[in-house]
Scaffold this active site. Structure first.
Site, mmCIF file in Angstrom:
data_model
loop_
_atom_site.group_PDB
_atom_site.id
_atom_site.type_symbol
_atom_site.label_atom_id
_atom_site.label_comp_id
_atom_site.label_asym_id
_atom_site.label_seq_id
_atom_site.Cartn_x
_atom_site.Cartn_y
_atom_site.Cartn_z
ATOM 1 N N TYR A 147 4.845 -21.156 26.964
ATOM 2 C CA TYR A 147 4.724 -22.611 26.796
ATOM 3 C C TYR A 147 5.490 -23.061 25.554
ATOM 4 O O TYR A 147 6.302 -23.971 25.603
ATOM 5 C CB TYR A 147 3.247 -22.983 26.677
ATOM 6 C CG TYR A 147 2.971 -24.459 26.604
ATOM 7 C CD1 TYR A 147 3.239 -25.297 27.682
ATOM 8 C CD2 TYR A 147 2.404 -25.037 25.460
ATOM 9 C CE1 TYR A 147 2.961 -26.659 27.622
ATOM 10 C CE2 TYR A 147 2.118 -26.391 25.401
ATOM 11 C CZ TYR A 147 2.395 -27.192 26.481
ATOM 12 O OH TYR A 147 2.109 -28.543 26.418
ATOM 13 N N LYS A 151 8.893 -25.381 25.587
ATOM 14 C CA LYS A 151 8.950 -26.713 24.975
ATOM 15 C C LYS A 151 10.005 -26.752 23.867
ATOM 16 O O LYS A 151 10.662 -27.772 23.671
ATOM 17 C CB LYS A 151 7.572 -27.110 24.437
ATOM 18 C CG LYS A 151 6.555 -27.400 25.536
ATOM 19 C CD LYS A 151 6.911 -28.660 26.335
ATOM 20 C CE LYS A 151 5.796 -29.076 27.282
ATOM 21 N NZ LYS A 151 6.168 -30.234 28.116
#
Ligand code: UDP
Length: 312
Positions: A147, A151
């Protein structure tokens, strides 16, 4: 005058659905896209009949939208630690390929692009509170890396489109947010504690509960996002409530506010769980004149009301 038209990826999710609803209230036309991997049409079914269109689509594949588009808000992604443990590759793909497709759509339409980024780009931060200038402390190969790095890559790709193609881009770094439409079982602290407390089950605090977070109520976040989307800044902006508390404190507050008989039990801390997190919001205050308005207990009351309707 024609209404501004907004495309939201991840529109059936917790934040995406609130964004869609508030933009409709403010007289925008909204096209929502979602592959329903973690989103739910129940979050948007009440929007049908308004100036809202829904397309079921996975944004890691080419996105085709007919007609003009003024804003592309890229919100699609699994977003809770449990989700990205169970869905590591979709998480990486939507952050990388999905961001590329959403940027491509914005470029083709001459639209402003807004990336839903996250406080996770700061990892387990060594700077406290976190300013946007902090580069972070992220483990690329840990379980949360899928994650965090997706990002971070998405931010890099967004800035490349801004610098190379001259696209008008915005990056919002979202801190822990709570409110109605969070999934009961998404594993995050607030929904976990609320559903456990409402069922009088043990409340599972990970570690010794001394790790901190700063919780933002959904309406404050949405207001910050809309201010950013309409601003002329292209630099990342933290949106989060700087009121910091320990996880043990929030667990005790939720037990008290639900009138629950639950007790706290302590379980092992997940790998790379950040020890502290609090946004420095000087940039949001100065550039966007944004300030969180909803006090923790006020937001929790509304969220508990919602969870009471969901917890069987
Ligand atoms: N947490 C917890 N019990 C739970 C769920 C989460 O103690 O049942 C802790 C988690 O370890 C973290 C904090 O609460 O320290 C916030 O976790 P969350 O999953 O909400 O989001 P994060 O901020 O870690 O992305």
């Amino acid at each position: 005058m024609t209404k501004p038209r907004v495309v939201i990826t991840g529109a059936a999710g917790f934040i995406g659905s609130h964004l869609a609803e508030t933009l409709l209230d403010r007289d925008y036309s909204v096209v929502g896209i979602d592959n329903l991997l973690t989103g739910d049409t129940a979050n948007i079914s009440h929007l049908i009949g308004r100036d809202f269109a829904f397309i079921k689509h996975d944004v890691t594949n080419y996105v085709y939208i007919d007609g003009p588009v003024d804003f592309v808000l890229h919100w699609a992604s699994p977003a809770s630690p449990i989700d990205y443990l169970e869905l590591p590759i979709p998480t990486l793909k939507v952050g990388a390929l999905g961001t590329h497709k959403a940027l491509g759509l914005a470029k083709a339409k001459g639209a402003t692009f807004v990336l839903a980024s996250t406080s996770e780009v700061y990892g387990d931060p060594l700077e406290h509170p976190q300013k946007e200038t902090y580069w972070g402390n992220v483990n690329p190969i840990g379980p949360r890396g899928v994650y965090d790095e997706a990002k971070r890559f998405a931010e890099a790709m967004t800035m490349a489109y801004h610098r190379y193609h001259g696209l008008d881009t915005k990056i919002v770094r979202i801190f822990n947010t709570y409110g109605p439409r969070m999934r009961i079982n998404d594993g995050r602290a607030v929904p976990a504690f609320m559903s456990q407390a409402l069922r009088n089950e043990d409340v599972t605090v990970f570690g010794d509960g001394s790790q901190t977070r700063s919780f933002t109520y959904i309406t404050d976040l949405v207001d910050g996002i809309i201010r950013l989307m309409r601003s002329d800044t292209n630099d990342p902006v933290n949106i989060g409530n700087p009121q910091e508390m320990t996880i043990k404190d929030i667990a005790e507050t939720i037990i008290r506010m639900t009138g629950s008989k639950s007790h706290i039990i302590y379980q092992s801390l997940p790998t790379d769980d950040p020890k502290q997190r609090r946004p420095d919001i000087t940039r949001a205050r100065t550039l966007l004149k944004w300030e969180p308005k909803v006090a923790l207990e006020e937001g929790l009351v509304k969220t508990i009301e919602y969870f009471r309707t969901k917890v069987g």
